[in-house]
Scaffold this motif. Structure first.
Motif, mmCIF file in Angstrom:
data_model
loop_
_atom_site.group_PDB
_atom_site.id
_atom_site.type_symbol
_atom_site.label_atom_id
_atom_site.label_comp_id
_atom_site.label_asym_id
_atom_site.label_seq_id
_atom_site.Cartn_x
_atom_site.Cartn_y
_atom_site.Cartn_z
ATOM 1 N N LEU A 86 0.829 -1.197 0.000
ATOM 2 C CA LEU A 86 0.000 0.000 0.000
ATOM 3 C C LEU A 86 0.866 1.251 0.000
ATOM 4 N N PRO A 87 0.420 2.317 -0.662
ATOM 5 C CA PRO A 87 1.207 3.566 -0.665
ATOM 6 C C PRO A 87 1.255 4.191 0.722
ATOM 7 N N VAL A 88 2.397 4.754 1.050
ATOM 8 C CA VAL A 88 2.564 5.429 2.335
ATOM 9 C C VAL A 88 1.822 6.759 2.318
ATOM 10 N N ARG A 89 1.171 7.092 3.422
ATOM 11 C CA ARG A 89 0.392 8.327 3.525
ATOM 12 C C ARG A 89 1.067 9.322 4.471
ATOM 13 N N THR A 90 0.727 10.589 4.303
ATOM 14 C CA THR A 90 1.104 11.631 5.250
ATOM 15 C C THR A 90 -0.151 12.108 5.966
ATOM 16 N N MET A 91 0.037 12.912 6.988
ATOM 17 C CA MET A 91 -1.111 13.419 7.732
ATOM 18 C C MET A 91 -1.958 14.348 6.876
ATOM 19 N N LYS A 92 -1.312 15.068 5.974
ATOM 20 C CA LYS A 92 -2.061 15.985 5.113
ATOM 21 C C LYS A 92 -2.972 15.228 4.149
ATOM 22 N N ASP A 93 -2.591 13.989 3.798
ATOM 23 C CA ASP A 93 -3.413 13.197 2.881
ATOM 24 C C ASP A 93 -4.796 12.916 3.454
ATOM 25 N N SER A 94 -4.877 12.736 4.761
ATOM 26 C CA SER A 94 -6.163 12.384 5.363
ATOM 27 C C SER A 94 -6.882 13.584 5.972
ATOM 28 N N TYR A 95 -6.270 14.767 5.908
ATOM 29 C CA TYR A 95 -6.897 15.940 6.531
ATOM 30 C C TYR A 95 -8.220 16.262 5.854
ATOM 31 N N GLN A 96 -9.260 16.437 6.658
ATOM 32 C CA GLN A 96 -10.597 16.733 6.155
ATOM 33 C C GLN A 96 -11.253 17.825 6.991
ATOM 34 N N GLU A 97 -12.169 18.536 6.373
ATOM 35 C CA GLU A 97 -13.002 19.521 7.053
ATOM 36 C C GLU A 97 -14.456 19.280 6.683
ATOM 37 N N ALA A 98 -15.322 19.511 7.625
ATOM 38 C CA ALA A 98 -16.763 19.400 7.389
ATOM 39 C C ALA A 98 -17.463 20.382 8.304
ATOM 40 N N VAL A 99 -18.669 20.756 7.943
ATOM 41 C CA VAL A 99 -19.412 21.735 8.727
ATOM 42 C C VAL A 99 -20.726 21.133 9.210
ATOM 43 N N ILE A 100 -21.088 21.474 10.439
ATOM 44 C CA ILE A 100 -22.427 21.203 10.958
ATOM 45 C C ILE A 100 -23.163 22.536 10.876
ATOM 46 N N PRO A 101 -24.043 22.708 9.902
ATOM 47 C CA PRO A 101 -24.594 24.043 9.598
ATOM 48 C C PRO A 101 -25.726 24.468 10.527
ATOM 49 N N LEU A 102 -25.400 24.711 11.775
ATOM 50 C CA LEU A 102 -26.425 25.106 12.744
ATOM 51 C C LEU A 102 -26.951 26.505 12.476
ATOM 52 N N GLU A 167 -14.291 24.920 28.360
ATOM 53 C CA GLU A 167 -15.270 25.413 29.325
ATOM 54 C C GLU A 167 -16.444 26.128 28.660
ATOM 55 N N HIS A 168 -16.180 26.866 27.573
ATOM 56 C CA HIS A 168 -17.257 27.644 26.970
ATOM 57 C C HIS A 168 -18.253 26.731 26.258
ATOM 58 N N PRO A 169 -19.530 27.107 26.279
ATOM 59 C CA PRO A 169 -20.569 26.247 25.715
ATOM 60 C C PRO A 169 -20.583 26.259 24.193
ATOM 61 N N ILE A 170 -21.182 25.217 23.628
ATOM 62 C CA ILE A 170 -21.390 25.143 22.179
ATOM 63 C C ILE A 170 -22.697 25.859 21.862
ATOM 64 N N ARG A 171 -22.625 26.836 20.974
ATOM 65 C CA ARG A 171 -23.807 27.628 20.641
ATOM 66 C C ARG A 171 -24.634 26.947 19.557
ATOM 67 N N ALA A 172 -25.933 27.179 19.613
ATOM 68 C CA ALA A 172 -26.834 26.560 18.641
ATOM 69 C C ALA A 172 -27.086 27.440 17.425
ATOM 70 N N ASP A 173 -26.611 28.685 17.443
ATOM 71 C CA ASP A 173 -26.905 29.602 16.338
ATOM 72 C C ASP A 173 -25.688 29.877 15.459
ATOM 73 N N LYS A 174 -24.616 29.101 15.620
ATOM 74 C CA LYS A 174 -23.416 29.275 14.817
ATOM 75 C C LYS A 174 -22.995 27.930 14.229
ATOM 76 N N ASP A 175 -22.524 27.957 12.982
ATOM 77 C CA ASP A 175 -22.024 26.735 12.365
ATOM 78 C C ASP A 175 -20.830 26.193 13.148
ATOM 79 N N ILE A 176 -20.695 24.876 13.148
ATOM 80 C CA ILE A 176 -19.561 24.215 13.781
ATOM 81 C C ILE A 176 -18.660 23.661 12.683
ATOM 82 N N LEU A 177 -17.385 23.996 12.747
ATOM 83 C CA LEU A 177 -16.431 23.499 11.770
ATOM 84 C C LEU A 177 -15.651 22.337 12.367
ATOM 85 N N MET A 178 -15.729 21.193 11.701
ATOM 86 C CA MET A 178 -15.013 19.995 12.109
ATOM 87 C C MET A 178 -13.753 19.871 11.267
#
Length: 437
Positions: A86-102, A167-178
């Motif tokens: 199998l080809p060797v991977r780097t950390m950048k190869d698997s880097y992903q972003e996704a949004v929870i559009p709250l 400590e700070h809470p997760i807000r329900a009116d702002k998108d969350i970036l994963m």
């Protein structure tokens, strides 16, 4: 896309079963572990977690309509028998972003919001589980796989090693970036580290960091399957890789010293004995007469249970019950129990060491039992035991143990939980170990 000078734009062609073009935004002169983030107003540049689920369904070839007798997937690609193939991977190869559009999608927000106008954290657990699988498949996807073939391997969650919340809470009116990527790879297992961020007063702040351990399986034989090796690039990635390696060693050592196999340490035995002495009635001159000190409760009184019938709606890509669903149900039971115990709103502080011992089949009867197993100041440690019951012969089998740490964020201490039996004393020590990990 704004500010092109800020972003180093990397295009990587993945299989059409995943997506035709994946856009990665990585800060120039930074390693993948230090990622710049856009505000939620730019969420259209990101994959949504819902889209990621649909792409995974296509990649794995998951059946869209449930059938009681599932047919084994046919026409699987030839599987590599060795990591060296199998080809060797780097950390950048698997880097992903996704949004929870709250913030940008009212329908999504309605699904996630709780009755405090905050976030249902159980939904976040589901999304983290999905995102970890998505990142893992990105790591193991071959660059030459440009046809509509399905993935030759199955990747499942083996362990939620640790989720640490700010400590700070997760807000329900702002998108969350994963965001996240593979930080360590063994022969058939992967450590995936993920971060969640949200816009606050014009800048992005971190909500939590999560570390999942994923395993690769041959979908036909159910045995382990090799994954691509990971090659760290630069000192920062080398540090992350070595941390992942040390995490594996730590888990092995903890598995060897579990209270199910070895006796408590001398310090732990002394602690239990002192707790026992605190509950004796000094006027009775007997070991049998037990009393509760002020602001305390017997552990046996903190038990709260529920039952769930596992329907096809909750199945995962492989027609087993979705691990994220199990985590959500366990968390909601633990939160309810903690709230009843403290008589106030508890805030989740950490999730620790969720081991998936065996899959839960569709149609299973799932019993969840939650209990307060340790307290310290304003915080308390909850344990949830999950087991499936065979309705024909009434046999039971443990599938998971869940550990959640809650904090009331109040000045006064929560009632101290006290064990009465030896078994409860072991639960107390087990909870204390997880609380301090």
């Amino acid at each position: 896309m704004q500010k092109m000078s800020v972003w180093k734009v990397c295009y990587r062609i993945l299989p059409r079963t995943v997506q035709s073009v994946q856009l990665l935004k990585i800060c120039p002169h930074q390693h993948v572990s230090a990622v710049c983030l856009c505000s939620s107003s730019h969420q259209q540049d990101y994959l949504t977690i819902k889209q990621a689920r649909k792409m995974l369904q296509k990649l794995v070839g998951a059946q869209k309509i449930w059938k009681p007798q599932q047919i084994e997937a046919a026409g699987q690609q030839q599987m590599s028998l060795s990591q060296d193939d199998l080809p060797v991977r780097t950390m950048k190869d698997s880097y992903q972003e996704a949004v929870i559009p709250l913030g940008s999608n009212p329908d999504t927000r309605e699904k996630y919001v709780n009755f405090y106008d905050g976030i249902r954290f159980g939904r976040i657990l589901e999304d983290l589980d999905t995102f970890a699988v998505w990142i893992s498949y990105t790591h193991t996807t071959h660059d030459d796989e440009t046809s509509d073939h399905k993935s030759p391997i199955a990747i499942v969650t083996a362990l939620v090693d640790r989720i640490e919340l700010e400590e700070h809470p997760i807000r329900a009116d702002k998108d969350i970036l994963m965001s996240g990527h593979v930080t360590w790879a063994g022969s058939s297992s992967l450590e995936v580290t993920m971060k969640l961020k949200q816009e606050y007063e014009g800048s992005m702040r971190q909500l939590l960091e999560a570390r999942f351990v994923m395993v690769s399986r041959n979908p036909v034989t159910k045995k382990s399957a090799p994954v691509n090796k990971l090659q760290p690039v630069g000192p920062e990635e080398e540090k992350l890789f070595q941390l992942g390696k040390s995490n594996k060693v730590k888990r092995q050592l903890e598995g060897e010293r579990t209270l199910l196999k070895t006796a408590p340490s001398e310090e732990e035995r002394e602690l239990i004995h002192n707790l026992f002495l605190q509950t004796l009635d000094s006027s009775a001159s007997s070991f049998r007469v037990r009393v509760k000190p002020d602001n305390s409760e017997w552990m046996e009184k903190t038990l709260l249970k529920n039952l769930t019938i596992c329907f096809p709606e909750q199945r995962n890509l492989y027609n087993k019950i979705f691990g994220g669903f199990l985590m959500r149900k366990a968390f909601e039971l633990a939160w309810t129990n903690a709230a009843m115990y403290c008589k106030t709103r508890p805030y989740v502080k950490a999730v620790d060491d969720i081991l998936f011992m065996k899959p839960v089949e569709v149609g299973s009867v799932l019993f969840l039992s939650s209990q307060v197993v340790y307290t310290s100041g304003s915080m308390l440690q909850m344990k949830v035991h999950a087991e499936v019951v065979n309705v024909v012969d009434c046999t039971r089998a443990t599938t998971n143990n869940f550990y959640f740490t809650f904090d009331t964020r109040q000045d006064q201490d929560v009632p101290a939980v006290l064990p009465r039996s030896y078994a409860e004393s072991m639960l107390y020590l087990d909870g204390k170990r997880h609380f301090g990990s």
